[in-house]
Design an enzyme around this catalytic site. Structure first.
Site, short mmCIF file in Angstrom:
data_model
loop_
_atom_site.label_atom_id
_atom_site.label_comp_id
_atom_site.label_asym_id
_atom_site.label_seq_id
_atom_site.Cartn_x
_atom_site.Cartn_y
_atom_site.Cartn_z
N ASP A 31 0.84 -1.19 0.00
CA ASP A 31 0.00 0.00 0.00
C ASP A 31 0.88 1.25 0.00
OD1 ASP A 31 -3.32 0.18 1.06
OD2 ASP A 31 -2.14 1.98 0.60
N ASP A 58 4.79 1.99 -3.95
CA ASP A 58 3.85 2.21 -5.05
C ASP A 58 4.12 1.14 -6.11
OD1 ASP A 58 2.43 5.08 -6.46
OD2 ASP A 58 2.73 3.20 -7.55
N SER A 124 -15.70 -2.83 -11.05
CA SER A 124 -16.79 -1.99 -10.53
C SER A 124 -18.00 -2.05 -11.45
CB SER A 124 -16.29 -0.53 -10.45
OG SER A 124 -17.38 0.35 -10.27
N ALA A 125 -19.17 -1.88 -10.89
CA ALA A 125 -20.40 -1.84 -11.68
C ALA A 125 -20.40 -0.62 -12.60
CB ALA A 125 -21.61 -1.76 -10.75
N TYR A 148 -12.38 7.16 -14.61
CA TYR A 148 -12.23 6.09 -13.60
C TYR A 148 -12.87 4.81 -14.14
CZ TYR A 148 -13.74 3.08 -9.86
OH TYR A 148 -14.01 1.97 -9.11
N LYS A 152 -11.24 0.88 -15.31
CA LYS A 152 -11.70 -0.46 -14.91
C LYS A 152 -12.02 -1.30 -16.15
CE LYS A 152 -11.55 -0.01 -10.42
NZ LYS A 152 -10.55 -0.73 -9.62
N GLY A 293 -23.87 13.00 -14.55
CA GLY A 293 -23.32 11.65 -14.72
C GLY A 293 -24.10 10.60 -13.97
C1 WQD Z 1 -25.52 6.85 -4.43
C2 WQD Z 1 -26.84 7.58 -4.65
C3 WQD Z 1 -26.57 9.69 -5.75
C4 WQD Z 1 -24.26 11.51 -2.45
C5 WQD Z 1 -20.17 5.54 -6.84
C6 WQD Z 1 -19.22 5.42 -7.97
C7 WQD Z 1 -19.04 3.97 -8.33
C8 WQD Z 1 -18.64 3.17 -7.11
C9 WQD Z 1 -19.64 3.39 -5.97
C10 WQD Z 1 -16.26 2.84 -7.18
C11 WQD Z 1 -26.94 8.23 -6.01
C12 WQD Z 1 -27.06 9.89 -4.32
C13 WQD Z 1 -24.96 10.63 -3.27
C14 WQD Z 1 -24.91 12.64 -1.90
C15 WQD Z 1 -26.94 11.96 -3.00
N1 WQD Z 1 -17.32 3.52 -6.71
N2 WQD Z 1 -26.28 10.86 -3.52
N3 WQD Z 1 -26.25 12.83 -2.20
O1 WQD Z 1 -22.65 7.24 -7.56
O2 WQD Z 1 -23.93 5.06 -7.13
O3 WQD Z 1 -21.43 5.05 -7.20
O4 WQD Z 1 -19.70 4.81 -5.73
O5 WQD Z 1 -16.25 1.83 -7.84
O6 WQD Z 1 -18.02 3.89 -9.31
O7 WQD Z 1 -19.78 6.07 -9.09
O8 WQD Z 1 -22.58 6.10 -5.28
O9 WQD Z 1 -22.87 6.95 -2.98
O10 WQD Z 1 -22.10 8.57 -4.79
O11 WQD Z 1 -24.46 7.75 -4.79
O12 WQD Z 1 -28.14 12.16 -3.25
O13 WQD Z 1 -24.32 13.47 -1.16
O14 WQD Z 1 -26.92 8.64 -3.69
O15 WQD Z 1 -27.21 10.58 -6.66
O16 WQD Z 1 -28.29 8.15 -6.43
P1 WQD Z 1 -22.74 5.92 -6.87
P2 WQD Z 1 -22.93 7.39 -4.40
#
Ligand code: WQD
Length: 338
Positions: A31, A58, A124-125, A148, A152, A293
């Protein structure tokens, strides 16, 4: 024989290391602590009573990586190390492509040199891009919507080409949905730097008084209550998915992608309400505009992981949020003791 865990001091990495140790594996961590801290190693020691060998390097430092492989008898690699902030990747694409892809190429070349060809990869999804066809299956259309996500997806392609070139490689591509929660002890958990991008750490920081209210990014989506729906999975279930995938790559050559999700979706408002129920704390929120996004709905069809890995997400949403809150209460400033 040892399991090398890159990024093993990170959120998902540390929870996986704990389960590897509890299952009797010898573990070595690499790490660079760019997104974690050595304090995590102390916490893992407290939980497991085992001192972990960790190389603070690294992956791009080829000579130091060579030392890790020459000094240890590595059987397989679980590769978590990588930058993962979607927004930052849009602002700094070259930094993300160099760090996530070049470092993985260096790792794979070193694995090949030492004839280590068993790999579990943290995907990641996000590789499913902005498709709205849910539940998502491993053969759903792939595409990325940010650098990002592209790192992946590109790495999944690199691993596929590597396996095509040498069928001795055994690779599992684990596509995480939304990891939340913490170890039941509250000793390790999610410790985002700065203001959290993700929903649940933002909620717990509101609950503990560090932030004032949750901004709900849009309530005009085509969902039950108009807010975004995601597939949340307890980090302990996610960690267990890595051990199941490790078992598979230790015994079967080949390359396979697996969705690691609970297979159900919860809205932002449902998350807030469930957190209030398990914590007894009111969470103020304000509906704001959509986050660029974001998609409306994303959740997994986890059938393939159940059938081929014998893996199922067992913990409930209440378990996830209760454990998230337990971690936050015990670590108001994360791992930073001050
Ligand atoms: C979840 C929901 C937001 C914050 C991300 C990455 C993805 C993965 C997981 C790495 C959404 C809403 C969020 C806030 C909100 N990471 N939200 N207010 O975007 O599904 O996925 O994390 O692999 O790659 O994109 O997760 O927790 O940011 O959002 O309303 O302050 O909560 O719009 O619907 P996300 P998230």
């Amino acid at each position: 024989m040892a399991i090398l865990v890159t990024g093993g001091a990170g959120y998902i990495g540390s929870h996986t290391v704990v389960q590897l140790i509890d299952s009797g594996f010898d573990v070595i961590i690499i790490d660079n602590f760019i997104n974690s801290t050595p304090e995590v190693l102390n916490r893992i020691h407290t939980i497991t009573s085992k001192k972990i060998k960790c190389y603070n390097i690294d992956l791009l430092e080829k000579d130091k990586l060579k030392k890790v492989f020459s000094e240890n008898n590595i059987e397989a690699v679980i590769h978590f190390a990588g930058l993962k902030a979607v927004g930052e990747s849009v602002k700094r694409p070259l930094y993300y492509y160099h760090n996530n892809i070049t470092s993985t190429l260096v790792l794979c070349e070193m694995m090949k040199e030492y004839n280590v060809k068993k790999l579990v990869f943290s995907s990641s999804a996000t590789v499913y891009g902005s498709t709205e066809n849910v539940p998502l299956k491993e053969n759903s259309p792939l595409g990325a919507t940010n650098p990002y996500g592209w790192t992946k997806l590109m790495l999944e392609q690199i691993f596929s080409d590597l396996h095509t070139s040498d069928s001795e490689w055994s690779i599992a591509l684990l596509r995480y949905f939304n990891p939340v929660g913490a170890h039941e002890s509250g000793l390790i958990g999610e410790d985002p730097s700065g203001v959290p991008n993700n929903l649940t750490p933002y909620i717990t920081q509101v609950a503990v008084g560090k932030l004032s209210k949750v901004h709900v990014f849009g309530n005009d989506y085509d969902t039950e209550d108009g807010t975004g729906v995601r597939d949340y999975i307890h980090v302990a279930d996610l960690a267990n998915g890595h051990l199941k995938a490790l078992d598979k790559v230790l015994t079967n050559p080949g390359i396979n992608a697996y969705n690691l999700g609970a297979g159900k979706g919860y809205s932002v408002l449902a998350i807030i309400k469930t957190f209030e129920k398990v914590s007894g704390i009111n969470i103020p929120y304000e509906i704001t505009g959509r986050r660029p996004g974001d998609i409306a709905v994303s959740y997994a069809d986890p059938t393939k992981a159940r059938q081929e890995l014998g893996w199922v997400a067992e913990r409930t949403l209440e378990d996830m949020l209760r454990d998230s809150w337990n971690w936050q209460v015990k670590n108001k400033n994360g791992y930073n003791k001050s």
